[in-house]
Enzyme design. Structure first.
Site, short mmCIF file in Angstrom:
data_model
loop_
_atom_site.label_atom_id
_atom_site.label_comp_id
_atom_site.label_asym_id
_atom_site.label_seq_id
_atom_site.Cartn_x
_atom_site.Cartn_y
_atom_site.Cartn_z
N CYS A 2 37.14 -26.23 -19.44
CA CYS A 2 36.08 -25.23 -19.25
C CYS A 2 36.34 -24.35 -18.04
O CYS A 2 37.08 -24.70 -17.13
CB CYS A 2 34.74 -25.93 -19.10
SG CYS A 2 34.35 -27.07 -20.43
N ARG A 27 42.53 -20.93 -21.02
CA ARG A 27 42.23 -22.35 -20.91
C ARG A 27 41.90 -22.98 -22.25
O ARG A 27 41.96 -24.18 -22.41
CB ARG A 27 41.02 -22.54 -19.97
CG ARG A 27 41.34 -22.31 -18.51
CD ARG A 27 40.05 -22.26 -17.70
NE ARG A 27 40.34 -22.36 -16.28
CZ ARG A 27 39.96 -23.37 -15.50
NH1 ARG A 27 39.26 -24.36 -16.01
NH2 ARG A 27 40.27 -23.39 -14.23
N TRP A 74 34.86 -25.78 -23.75
CA TRP A 74 35.56 -26.48 -24.81
C TRP A 74 34.71 -27.70 -25.14
O TRP A 74 34.44 -28.53 -24.28
CB TRP A 74 36.96 -26.91 -24.38
CG TRP A 74 37.71 -27.50 -25.54
CD1 TRP A 74 37.67 -28.78 -25.98
CD2 TRP A 74 38.57 -26.79 -26.43
NE1 TRP A 74 38.46 -28.93 -27.09
CE2 TRP A 74 39.02 -27.73 -27.39
CE3 TRP A 74 39.00 -25.47 -26.52
CZ2 TRP A 74 39.89 -27.38 -28.42
CZ3 TRP A 74 39.86 -25.13 -27.55
CH2 TRP A 74 40.30 -26.08 -28.47
N ASN A 98 31.55 -27.77 -15.01
CA ASN A 98 32.82 -28.35 -15.46
C ASN A 98 32.85 -29.79 -15.00
O ASN A 98 32.47 -30.08 -13.86
CB ASN A 98 34.02 -27.63 -14.84
CG ASN A 98 34.20 -26.23 -15.35
OD1 ASN A 98 33.54 -25.81 -16.29
ND2 ASN A 98 35.10 -25.49 -14.73
N GLY A 99 33.33 -30.70 -15.84
CA GLY A 99 33.46 -32.08 -15.42
C GLY A 99 32.73 -33.04 -16.32
O GLY A 99 32.41 -32.73 -17.48
N GLU A 479 58.66 -43.45 -15.83
CA GLU A 479 58.12 -42.12 -15.52
C GLU A 479 58.31 -41.79 -14.04
O GLU A 479 58.66 -40.66 -13.68
CB GLU A 479 56.64 -42.06 -15.91
CG GLU A 479 55.87 -40.85 -15.41
CD GLU A 479 56.38 -39.52 -15.99
OE1 GLU A 479 55.85 -38.48 -15.56
OE2 GLU A 479 57.29 -39.52 -16.84
N LYS A 483 60.45 -38.60 -12.62
CA LYS A 483 59.88 -37.59 -11.73
C LYS A 483 60.76 -37.38 -10.51
O LYS A 483 61.00 -36.26 -10.07
CB LYS A 483 58.47 -38.01 -11.27
CG LYS A 483 57.40 -37.84 -12.32
CD LYS A 483 57.08 -36.36 -12.52
CE LYS A 483 56.44 -36.14 -13.85
NZ LYS A 483 57.36 -36.25 -15.01
N GLU A 486 63.87 -35.49 -11.52
CA GLU A 486 63.61 -34.11 -11.93
C GLU A 486 63.49 -33.16 -10.75
O GLU A 486 64.03 -32.05 -10.78
CB GLU A 486 62.30 -34.04 -12.73
CG GLU A 486 62.40 -34.51 -14.16
CD GLU A 486 61.07 -34.38 -14.87
OE1 GLU A 486 61.04 -33.88 -16.00
OE2 GLU A 486 60.04 -34.80 -14.29
N HIS A 502 69.90 -59.55 -14.87
CA HIS A 502 70.87 -59.43 -15.96
C HIS A 502 71.84 -58.27 -15.73
O HIS A 502 72.45 -57.78 -16.68
CB HIS A 502 70.16 -59.27 -17.30
CG HIS A 502 69.35 -60.48 -17.68
ND1 HIS A 502 69.93 -61.65 -18.12
CD2 HIS A 502 68.02 -60.69 -17.65
CE1 HIS A 502 68.99 -62.54 -18.37
NE2 HIS A 502 67.82 -61.99 -18.09
N LYS A 602 59.95 -25.78 -18.87
CA LYS A 602 58.68 -26.43 -19.16
C LYS A 602 58.58 -26.85 -20.62
O LYS A 602 58.13 -27.95 -20.92
CB LYS A 602 57.52 -25.46 -18.81
CG LYS A 602 56.14 -26.11 -18.96
CD LYS A 602 55.98 -27.25 -17.97
CE LYS A 602 54.65 -27.96 -18.14
NZ LYS A 602 54.60 -29.20 -17.36
#
Length: 607
Positions: A2, A27, A74, A98-99, A479, A483, A486, A502, A602
């Site tokens: 929103c 958005r 939204w 918003n929230g 992940e 990061k 990257e 191992h 991206k």
């Protein structure tokens, strides 16, 4: 996600607000609205669908007034219709929000018992009635707003109009961004500074728990204790990309800090707050009939898929496989009756994932897409689509898109388990309540940010970093390593902690830091043993755990980052945030291009 825009000044507000809403269209939204004060009374116009619908409505029935608020929504809980559109208002108060208000039901029931009548399906409407209730009790307007804000739990950004006060616009925020812009005899409010770009190049960003009283000639900002404070004014380029960074040094940092808000928005879109049910629109993907799931994704999204595999098998009793999209399309597949395929892509345009989806469609498998762009190619091709509400993510290294994927998958798993009757109603409700705690808990996790600069300056000169985790923490270790690779260009690898002996333990010496994800779950003692093994060989341990885990491993940890204790179900989302911030601060310490790291894009739209 929103969007909010507000104005107080001497000129007609309607046209400025409408232009601001157009700037927020990127958005994604399904309704929009504007409210102004006219002769000290609140007047509003709202419309479902595109802003052009609202514009046409205003042409037929314009709004006067020089002060107003506007919103793009939204739909989360509550249908995407005019009635649920913002602004919400009564004769005393109008708000845009918003929230997510976590204690919405409690407040609503309390106010209903006092005679308040509710007309929408949203959590936001309680704010209108709460402020009005305190005004009825005799508080002045500003005190009523402040007392109301203190009652609200969750993440929120608010723009508030008060009847009878044509020179005051009130703003407040908690874990959701808001910016205030300076004009000539006019002031502006925006959830997104991009919306303010045509109006001003002078911006002030409210900090967490700030409340601001905005008049046409300036602002007065209060902290949570109602102490008057100042916030630094920022000079921005009218249409420059820096406007979109919200006062942060990099897009990535901004997007990390947006996670409490976007996770909350995503959860709101799938959770019915009344009975804690998971609700998805009717879709052509029947979990009751599925005998096997294959989840297909690339990069960061594939780690979200690995977490989901654990969830689907544990809670929904569905055998689940994870496939890297670039491999899936080039191998043979055994036929499984009633196999379902889930594809995950932030952009919805990822070439390998799109090709894998087409492969599944050719084999006549039912397909479900989890995407962040509703009109993307993947969304159009899949039999069903589910939208995450991360909003635009500019930084190449995914942060908020990843955690909203996890939040969406968590909701999808509970939805599937309910359909398949693999969990009791009470057990589902309990896990839904755990999910609803995420916005507040993720905001709390962000506080470890202050501890990371020193660690980052130690990491910037190393050549290798190992990440370890067990069970559902292993994908988050993967992940974290991705990061770091990257954006800092430091070689990093992640291993399931039990696999260290191992082979990978041969890499450990005094020059290799080990980032250990070790929540106090049922695998903690096993992970602790693995940490002891690398500590004995000279590794410097960067421990990410809760209070109990840190106390037990205090002798082995070179440094520890404390995460709030919580149900194991939501741990992957919480533990994602410190590994993001560790990578970010290390890249900043090295001086690399955080938002546009070398060789990366991206959205990967070519094979």
């Amino acid at each position: 996600m929103c969007g909010i825009i507000g104005v107080v000044g001497k000129n007609k507000a309607e046209s400025l607000l409408l232009e601001g809403l157009r700037r927020l269209e990127y958005r994604g939204y399904d309704s929009a609205g504007i409210a102004t004060l006219v002769n000290e009374k609140i007047d509003k116009r709202r419309a479902s669908g595109k802003i052009s619908n609202l514009s046409n409505l205003l042409k037929e029935n314009p709004l006067s007034g020089s002060i107003g608020i506007a919103h793009t929504r939204w739909a989360t809980h509550g249908a995407p219709n005019e009635n649920n559109a913002h602004p919400h208002a009564n004769d005393k108060v109008a708000i845009v929000h918003n929230g997510i208000i976590e204690n919405y039901i409690e407040i609503r029931e309390e106010l209903i018992s006092k005679g308040h009548k509710f007309y929408t399906e949203t959590d936001s409407e309680v704010i209108v009635h709460l402020i009005s209730n305190f005004i009825d009790d005799g508080l002045d307007n500003i005190s009523a707003v402040r007392k109301s804000i203190k009652r609200l739990e969750g993440a929120f950004a608010l723009g508030i109009l008060l009847a009878g006060n044509e020179d005051i616009l009130i703003a407040a925020r908690q874990d959701s961004p808001l910016a205030i812009g300076y004009g000539k005899d006019e002031m502006y409010l925006g959830s997104d500074a991009l919306a303010l770009a045509p109006l001003t190049d002078r911006i002030v960003y409210l900090e967490n728990k700030d409340m601001a009283v905005i008049r046409s000639d300036g602002i007065k900002i209060f902290d949570e204790n109602m102490k008057v404070i100042s916030r630094e004014e920022t000079k921005t380029l009218m249409s420059g990309k820096s406007v979109e960074k919200g006062g942060f040094k990099h897009y990535m940092l901004k997007e990390i800090h947006e996670q409490p808000t976007v996770i909350g928005e995503t959860l709101k879109s799938f959770i019915d707050p009344h009975d804690r049910n998971i609700v998805f629109p009717k879709m052509d993907f029947d979990f009751e009939k599925i005998k096997k799931l294959t989840i297909i994704a690339c990069g960061t999204s594939s780690y979200a898929a690995m977490v989901a595999k654990n969830w689907f098998e544990k809670y929904a009793d569905i055998p689940t496989e994870v496939d890297i999209a670039s491999e899936y399309r080039y191998r043979s597949h055994a036929h499984v009756e009633n196999e379902g395929v889930i594809v995950i892509s932030q952009s919805g345009e990822t070439a390998d994932t799109l090709a894998a989806l087409n492969n599944a469609k050719k084999r006549k498998l039912k397909t479900l897409a989890i995407i962040n762009v509703i009109e993307s190619s993947i969304s159009r091709i899949a039999d069903a689509s589910v939208l995450t509400l991360a909003g635009p993510e500019i930084g190449v290294a995914s942060t908020k898109a990843f955690t909203t994927q996890l939040a969406t998958l968590a909701c999808l798993v509970l939805y599937a388990s309910d359909i398949r009757k693999t969990m009791s109603k009470e057990a589902v409700v309990k896990l839904v309540e755990d999910l609803l705690e995420l916005p507040a808990l993720t905001a709390e996790v962000l506080s470890v940010d202050k501890s990371l600069n020193k660690i980052a300056h130690q990491l910037k000169n190393v050549k290798d970093v190992l990440y370890v985790g067990r069970g559902i923490s292993f994908p988050i270790a993967l992940e974290g390593a991705l990061k770091l690779k990257e954006i800092s260009y430091i070689h990093a690898e992640a291993y399931a902690a039990g696999e260290l002996k191992h082979g990978p333990i041969a890499l450990v010496d005094e020059g290799v830091p080990v980032v250990a994800l070790a929540p106090s779950d049922d695998l903690f003692s096993k992970t602790a043993s693995n940490i002891e093994e690398v500590y004995a060989r000279g590794a410097k341990i960067i421990l990410i755990s809760d209070k109990e885990g840190i106390e037990k491993l205090s002798k082995t940890a070179h440094v520890a980052l404390e995460i709030p204790n919580s149900n194991a179900f939501i741990l992957p989302i919480l533990y994602s945030i410190p590994v993001q911030m560790l990578a970010y601060h290390t890249a900043v310490a090295k001086g690399t291009d955080v938002d546009q790291p070398r060789n990366l894009a991206k959205s990967v739209t070519v094979e």
